[in-house]
Design a protein around this motif. Structure first.
Motif, PDB file in Angstrom:
ATOM      1  N   ILE A  11      -8.224  -4.781   2.874  1.00 41.73           N
ATOM      2  CA  ILE A  11      -8.802  -5.599   3.938  1.00 41.73           C
ATOM      3  C   ILE A  11      -9.620  -6.717   3.321  1.00 41.73           C
ATOM      4  O   ILE A  11     -10.474  -6.485   2.458  1.00 41.73           O
ATOM      5  CB  ILE A  11      -9.684  -4.748   4.875  1.00 41.73           C
ATOM      6  N   ASP A  12      -9.367  -7.920   3.754  1.00 38.40           N
ATOM      7  CA  ASP A  12     -10.129  -9.097   3.329  1.00 38.40           C
ATOM      8  C   ASP A  12     -10.842  -9.657   4.548  1.00 38.40           C
ATOM      9  O   ASP A  12     -10.209 -10.218   5.449  1.00 38.40           O
ATOM     10  CB  ASP A  12      -9.196 -10.146   2.715  1.00 38.40           C
ATOM     11  N   ILE A  13     -12.171  -9.504   4.587  1.00 36.65           N
ATOM     12  CA  ILE A  13     -12.964 -10.025   5.694  1.00 36.65           C
ATOM     13  C   ILE A  13     -13.586 -11.332   5.241  1.00 36.65           C
ATOM     14  O   ILE A  13     -14.519 -11.353   4.433  1.00 36.65           O
ATOM     15  CB  ILE A  13     -14.065  -9.040   6.120  1.00 36.65           C
ATOM     16  N   GLY A  14     -13.061 -12.432   5.721  1.00 29.52           N
ATOM     17  CA  GLY A  14     -13.594 -13.741   5.388  1.00 29.52           C
ATOM     18  C   GLY A  14     -14.519 -14.257   6.462  1.00 29.52           C
ATOM     19  O   GLY A  14     -14.715 -13.629   7.503  1.00 29.52           O
ATOM     20  N   GLY A  15     -15.083 -15.417   6.209  1.00 24.04           N
ATOM     21  CA  GLY A  15     -15.992 -15.986   7.185  1.00 24.04           C
ATOM     22  C   GLY A  15     -15.303 -16.428   8.455  1.00 24.04           C
ATOM     23  O   GLY A  15     -15.916 -16.473   9.529  1.00 24.04           O
ATOM     24  N   THR A  16     -14.005 -16.740   8.366  1.00 26.49           N
ATOM     25  CA  THR A  16     -13.252 -17.234   9.522  1.00 26.49           C
ATOM     26  C   THR A  16     -12.234 -16.234  10.029  1.00 26.49           C
ATOM     27  O   THR A  16     -12.081 -16.051  11.233  1.00 26.49           O
ATOM     28  CB  THR A  16     -12.535 -18.548   9.158  1.00 26.49           C
ATOM     29  N   ARG A  48      -4.305  -9.310  -1.100  1.00 23.52           N
ATOM     30  CA  ARG A  48      -3.482  -8.588  -2.073  1.00 23.52           C
ATOM     31  C   ARG A  48      -4.359  -7.931  -3.135  1.00 23.52           C
ATOM     32  O   ARG A  48      -3.996  -6.915  -3.722  1.00 23.52           O
ATOM     33  CB  ARG A  48      -2.487  -9.545  -2.727  1.00 23.52           C
ATOM     34  N   GLY A  49      -5.517  -8.543  -3.392  1.00 18.29           N
ATOM     35  CA  GLY A  49      -6.452  -7.932  -4.332  1.00 18.29           C
ATOM     36  C   GLY A  49      -7.044  -6.655  -3.778  1.00 18.29           C
ATOM     37  O   GLY A  49      -7.205  -5.664  -4.499  1.00 18.29           O
ATOM     38  N   ALA A  50      -7.377  -6.657  -2.484  1.00 14.83           N
ATOM     39  CA  ALA A  50      -7.900  -5.441  -1.857  1.00 14.83           C
ATOM     40  C   ALA A  50      -6.844  -4.342  -1.873  1.00 14.83           C
ATOM     41  O   ALA A  50      -7.146  -3.173  -2.158  1.00 14.83           O
ATOM     42  CB  ALA A  50      -8.343  -5.744  -0.427  1.00 14.83           C
ATOM     43  N   LEU A  51      -5.609  -4.715  -1.591  1.00 14.80           N
ATOM     44  CA  LEU A  51      -4.528  -3.733  -1.602  1.00 14.80           C
ATOM     45  C   LEU A  51      -4.324  -3.174  -3.009  1.00 14.80           C
ATOM     46  O   LEU A  51      -4.120  -1.966  -3.193  1.00 14.80           O
ATOM     47  CB  LEU A  51      -3.244  -4.379  -1.088  1.00 14.80           C
ATOM     48  N   ALA A  52      -4.399  -4.036  -4.009  1.00 18.12           N
ATOM     49  CA  ALA A  52      -4.244  -3.580  -5.394  1.00 18.12           C
ATOM     50  C   ALA A  52      -5.352  -2.602  -5.775  1.00 18.12           C
ATOM     51  O   ALA A  52      -5.106  -1.587  -6.446  1.00 18.12           O
ATOM     52  CB  ALA A  52      -4.245  -4.776  -6.343  1.00 18.12           C
ATOM     53  N   LEU A  53      -6.585  -2.877  -5.345  1.00 17.58           N
ATOM     54  CA  LEU A  53      -7.687  -1.963  -5.634  1.00 17.58           C
ATOM     55  C   LEU A  53      -7.468  -0.607  -4.971  1.00 17.58           C
ATOM     56  O   LEU A  53      -7.724   0.444  -5.567  1.00 17.58           O
ATOM     57  CB  LEU A  53      -9.006  -2.573  -5.148  1.00 17.58           C
ATOM     58  N   ALA A  54      -7.008  -0.634  -3.719  1.00 12.50           N
ATOM     59  CA  ALA A  54      -6.770   0.626  -3.002  1.00 12.50           C
ATOM     60  C   ALA A  54      -5.653   1.426  -3.655  1.00 12.50           C
ATOM     61  O   ALA A  54      -5.782   2.654  -3.843  1.00 12.50           O
ATOM     62  CB  ALA A  54      -6.439   0.331  -1.541  1.00 12.50           C
ATOM     63  N   LEU A  55      -4.559   0.755  -4.014  1.00 14.12           N
ATOM     64  CA  LEU A  55      -3.446   1.454  -4.648  1.00 14.12           C
ATOM     65  C   LEU A  55      -3.849   2.014  -6.012  1.00 14.12           C
ATOM     66  O   LEU A  55      -3.493   3.157  -6.353  1.00 14.12           O
ATOM     67  CB  LEU A  55      -2.263   0.504  -4.809  1.00 14.12           C
ATOM     68  N   ARG A  56      -4.575   1.236  -6.769  1.00 10.19           N
ATOM     69  CA  ARG A  56      -5.009   1.680  -8.102  1.00 10.19           C
ATOM     70  C   ARG A  56      -5.875   2.923  -7.997  1.00 10.19           C
ATOM     71  O   ARG A  56      -5.709   3.891  -8.751  1.00 10.19           O
ATOM     72  CB  ARG A  56      -5.775   0.542  -8.793  1.00 10.19           C
ATOM     73  N   ALA A  57      -6.815   2.924  -7.047  1.00 13.46           N
ATOM     74  CA  ALA A  57      -7.716   4.055  -6.897  1.00 13.46           C
ATOM     75  C   ALA A  57      -6.975   5.294  -6.383  1.00 13.46           C
ATOM     76  O   ALA A  57      -7.202   6.420  -6.857  1.00 13.46           O
ATOM     77  CB  ALA A  57      -8.847   3.686  -5.929  1.00 13.46           C
ATOM     78  N   GLU A  58      -6.084   5.111  -5.420  1.00 10.72           N
ATOM     79  CA  GLU A  58      -5.379   6.246  -4.840  1.00 10.72           C
ATOM     80  C   GLU A  58      -4.410   6.872  -5.846  1.00 10.72           C
ATOM     81  O   GLU A  58      -4.305   8.100  -5.945  1.00 10.72           O
ATOM     82  CB  GLU A  58      -4.619   5.804  -3.595  1.00 10.72           C
TER      83      GLU A  58
END
Length: 299
Positions: free
Chosen positions: A12-17, A286-296
């Motif tokens: 999940i990427d929560i940006g300002g917009t 895609r960075g958030a997804l990569a972090l989640a996959l790496r950790a799982e």
């Protein structure tokens, strides 16, 4: 919200917009859901409310979640938000500042992420302890070096300083006067200082680049200095122990204007020889997804 989606993770990427939520299968990384929503109502003043805001936007509960959160500025704040989410969802959750998504989004495990958009910041991790490190990001009044807001601020300072010295105006003067719709430099200074437009300085950054491309030495010097200051942020992180295996750059100002990236690239080569910056060409989620996959997968 439906029941847990076993065998899937969420980035999940929560940006300002806007906020982007991507779910993927743990085994092969295939995306099963990809949604973009407005970030209206997102804030981090109340972390329980922030967690509730995000939970309301999930359609399923995956096995693990990694979040890059705009305005989550410290590791402690990120961890408190992660705790709030874990309590509501009963799954592992990792939360980082959204700038930390750049390096994994580009396919690297370690490095420094640099954002140069309306504001600017550089973030990384200590090579030995893994501690979060940041430089810049202090806002348009005190910093945000190399950002759109800062380039406009420094362009105005440059034309005003030259006027004080009795120098002749050039294309940068005309560009700023036109952008702010004022007849002269006194009115420019007043408009930028007192007319409530400080938060919108960044939208005028294109005129600085256009003036530089049109032959204004003053505008070119402002952009060059912006690149130097962005490289200085990376240099400060390196001096504090950050890994610089990769330097990944994102943000509309630097990705949309080759002149600034080239200035940054030259300055970085001078500070950290052999370090070649990379412009991010993938969405940060895609960075958030990569972090989640790496950790799982590493459980």
């Amino acid at each position: 919200m439906s029941t847990a989606a076993t065998g899937r993770v969420a980035g999940i990427d929560i940006g300002g917009t806007k906020t982007r939520i991507v779910l993927a299968r743990t085994d092969d990384g295939a995306v099963t859901e990809d949604r973009t929503l407005p970030s209206t109502g997102w804030q981090t003043r109340s972390l329980p409310d922030a967690a509730a805001w995000l939970v309301e936007r999930l359609t399923t509960v995956p096995a693990r979640i990694a979040v890059g959160a705009h305005a989550c500025e410290t590791p402690e704040q990120c961890e408190r938000l992660a705790d709030e989410l874990r309590g509501r969802l009963s799954v592992p959750v990792d939360v980082v500042n959204d700038a930390e998504l750049l390096v994994p989004a580009a396919g690297f495990e370690h490095g420094v992420g640099v954002v140069a958009g309306t504001g600017s910041i550089a973030v990384g991790r200590h090579r030995d302890t893994g501690a979060y490190l940041a430089a810049g990001g202090w806002g348009w009044v005190l910093g945000d070096e190399g950002s759109g807001s800062a380039l406009v601020r420094e362009a105005a300072r440059a034309v005003l300083a030259r006027a004080d010295e009795g120098g002749s105006p050039d294309a940068l003067d005309e560009a700023l006067l036109t952008a702010f719709d004022v007849p002269g430099l006194p009115e420019l200074a007043a408009a930028m200082s007192w007319d409530g437009g400080v938060e919108t300085w960044g939208r005028h950054a294109p005129v600085v680049f256009d003036a530089a491309d049109g032959g204004s030495p003053l505008a070119a010097a402002v952009v060059e200095e912006g690149g130097l200051e962005l490289a200085a942020l990376v240099g400060r992180l390196a001096a504090r122990g950050a890994r610089t295996d990769a330097v990944v750059v994102a943000g509309g100002v630097i990705t949309g204007r080759p002149r600034l990236f080239s200035a940054f690239e030259r300055a970085l080569a001078g500070r950290l020889p052999g370090t070649v910056p990379v412009l991010l060409d993938a969405p940060p989620v895609r960075g958030a997804l990569a972090l989640a996959l790496r950790a799982e997968r590493g459980r």
